[in-house]
Design a protein around this motif. Structure first.
Motif, short mmCIF file in Angstrom:
data_model
loop_
_atom_site.label_atom_id
_atom_site.label_comp_id
_atom_site.label_asym_id
_atom_site.label_seq_id
_atom_site.Cartn_x
_atom_site.Cartn_y
_atom_site.Cartn_z
N ARG A 1 35.61 49.91 38.47
CA ARG A 1 34.35 49.85 38.63
C ARG A 1 33.27 50.52 37.88
O ARG A 1 31.97 50.07 37.76
CB ARG A 1 34.48 50.64 40.63
CG ARG A 1 33.10 50.12 41.35
CD ARG A 1 33.39 50.31 42.76
NE ARG A 1 32.67 52.11 42.21
CZ ARG A 1 34.10 52.78 42.96
NH1 ARG A 1 35.12 51.97 43.81
NH2 ARG A 1 33.20 54.24 43.16
N THR A 2 33.87 51.65 37.61
CA THR A 2 32.46 51.95 36.87
C THR A 2 32.81 51.93 35.21
O THR A 2 31.49 51.73 35.23
CB THR A 2 32.99 53.87 36.35
OG1 THR A 2 33.21 54.89 37.94
CG2 THR A 2 31.64 54.76 35.93
N LEU A 3 33.01 51.57 34.66
CA LEU A 3 32.89 50.81 32.99
C LEU A 3 32.71 49.52 34.10
O LEU A 3 31.43 49.18 32.82
CB LEU A 3 34.68 51.00 32.95
CG LEU A 3 35.87 51.14 32.62
CD1 LEU A 3 36.75 51.43 32.12
CD2 LEU A 3 34.71 52.42 31.32
N TYR A 4 32.88 48.36 34.80
CA TYR A 4 32.21 47.34 35.13
C TYR A 4 30.49 47.35 35.54
O TYR A 4 29.69 47.21 34.67
CB TYR A 4 32.53 46.72 36.20
CG TYR A 4 31.90 45.65 36.85
CD1 TYR A 4 32.08 44.24 36.38
CD2 TYR A 4 31.03 45.73 38.32
CE1 TYR A 4 30.53 42.99 36.09
CE2 TYR A 4 29.87 44.63 38.14
CZ TYR A 4 29.71 43.79 37.26
OH TYR A 4 29.46 42.75 38.23
N ARG B 1 36.96 41.09 34.91
CA ARG B 1 38.63 40.71 34.95
C ARG B 1 39.06 41.89 35.15
O ARG B 1 40.40 41.94 36.21
CB ARG B 1 38.77 40.54 34.05
CG ARG B 1 40.20 39.41 33.64
CD ARG B 1 40.01 39.11 32.47
NE ARG B 1 40.06 40.05 31.02
CZ ARG B 1 39.71 39.58 29.85
NH1 ARG B 1 39.33 38.50 29.23
NH2 ARG B 1 39.41 40.86 28.69
N ASP B 2 39.13 42.93 35.17
CA ASP B 2 39.55 44.28 35.17
C ASP B 2 40.36 44.47 36.86
O ASP B 2 40.84 44.36 37.10
CB ASP B 2 39.31 45.65 34.19
CG ASP B 2 39.94 45.28 32.87
OD1 ASP B 2 40.53 45.08 32.51
OD2 ASP B 2 38.88 46.13 31.73
N ILE B 3 38.48 44.66 37.10
CA ILE B 3 38.56 45.03 38.71
C ILE B 3 39.94 43.33 39.50
O ILE B 3 40.56 44.81 40.32
CB ILE B 3 37.35 44.72 39.08
CG1 ILE B 3 36.28 45.61 38.03
CG2 ILE B 3 37.29 44.43 40.79
CD1 ILE B 3 35.14 45.93 38.92
N ASP C 1 31.56 41.48 27.44
CA ASP C 1 32.15 42.98 28.06
C ASP C 1 31.85 43.39 29.37
O ASP C 1 33.25 43.35 29.92
CB ASP C 1 31.74 43.44 27.24
CG ASP C 1 32.13 45.74 27.86
OD1 ASP C 1 33.07 45.46 27.69
OD2 ASP C 1 31.02 46.18 27.90
N THR C 2 31.12 42.24 29.90
CA THR C 2 30.40 42.48 31.56
C THR C 2 31.86 41.95 32.05
O THR C 2 32.54 42.31 33.41
CB THR C 2 29.51 41.50 32.15
OG1 THR C 2 28.67 43.34 31.36
CG2 THR C 2 29.49 42.75 33.84
N PHE C 3 32.19 40.72 32.35
CA PHE C 3 33.00 39.51 32.11
C PHE C 3 34.37 40.40 32.24
O PHE C 3 35.37 40.04 32.91
CB PHE C 3 32.38 38.78 31.19
CG PHE C 3 34.10 37.10 31.48
CD1 PHE C 3 33.68 36.31 32.70
CD2 PHE C 3 35.51 37.10 31.13
CE1 PHE C 3 34.91 35.87 33.05
CE2 PHE C 3 36.05 36.14 31.72
CZ PHE C 3 36.80 35.64 32.36
#
Length: 148
Positions: free
Chosen positions: A126-129, A105-107, A99-101
């Motif tokens: 950034r918040t989700l990460y 990747r989204d960022i 999930d963190t990866f």
């Protein structure tokens, strides 16, 4: 004579049993040390990529292709460590690591498309990460026995 044989057998079995227990304990400690090093490497790679994305998101005057290359290059080391972690860590660590990866990747993708640090898309990613990263660190600490 019989008591000598029985005593020798007991001593031999006891020594074998103790050696086996010592071997299992040492192997367990070695596995924890291996995972600790891997977790540290993975977290360091994530941090470096995240930091690079942050810097590039603020450098809006740089050419887009240069910015894109910088975030992709920073993200690349995370990929191989992700696969290594997938085979060495327990499932309760692998899931938040994945999930963190994906959040990182989204960022990377948002920054590579040219969004700045002030954009709402970047802030949301950034918040989700950050949330995923906290969960990942907690799972790693639990696996290593650092959590009560």
């Amino acid at each position: 004579m019989a008591s000598t044989v029985v005593g020798g057998a007991i001593a031999t079995v006891s020594a074998g049993w103790l050696d086996h227990r010592r071997w299992r304990r040492d192997r367990g400690e070695q596995n924890v040390d291996t995972r600790r090093a891997l977790y540290g490497s993975y977290l360091a790679a994530l941090a470096k990529a995240r930091h690079t994305c942050s810097i590039v998101a603020r450098e809006t005057e740089s050419p887009l292709d240069q910015r894109r290359r910088a975030v992709w290059d920073a993200f690349e080391p995370c990929i191989s460590l992700r696969y290594e972690l997938a085979i060495c860590a327990p499932p309760f660590v692998v899931s938040p690591a994945e999930d963190t990866f994906r959040r990182l990747r989204d960022i990377r993708d948002v920054v590579a498309r040219g969004m700045s640090a002030e954009s709402s898309g970047y802030a949301q990613c950034r918040t989700l990460y950050d949330q995923a990263h906290v969960t990942l660190r907690g799972a790693m600490r639990q696996d290593l026995g650092a959590e009560p």
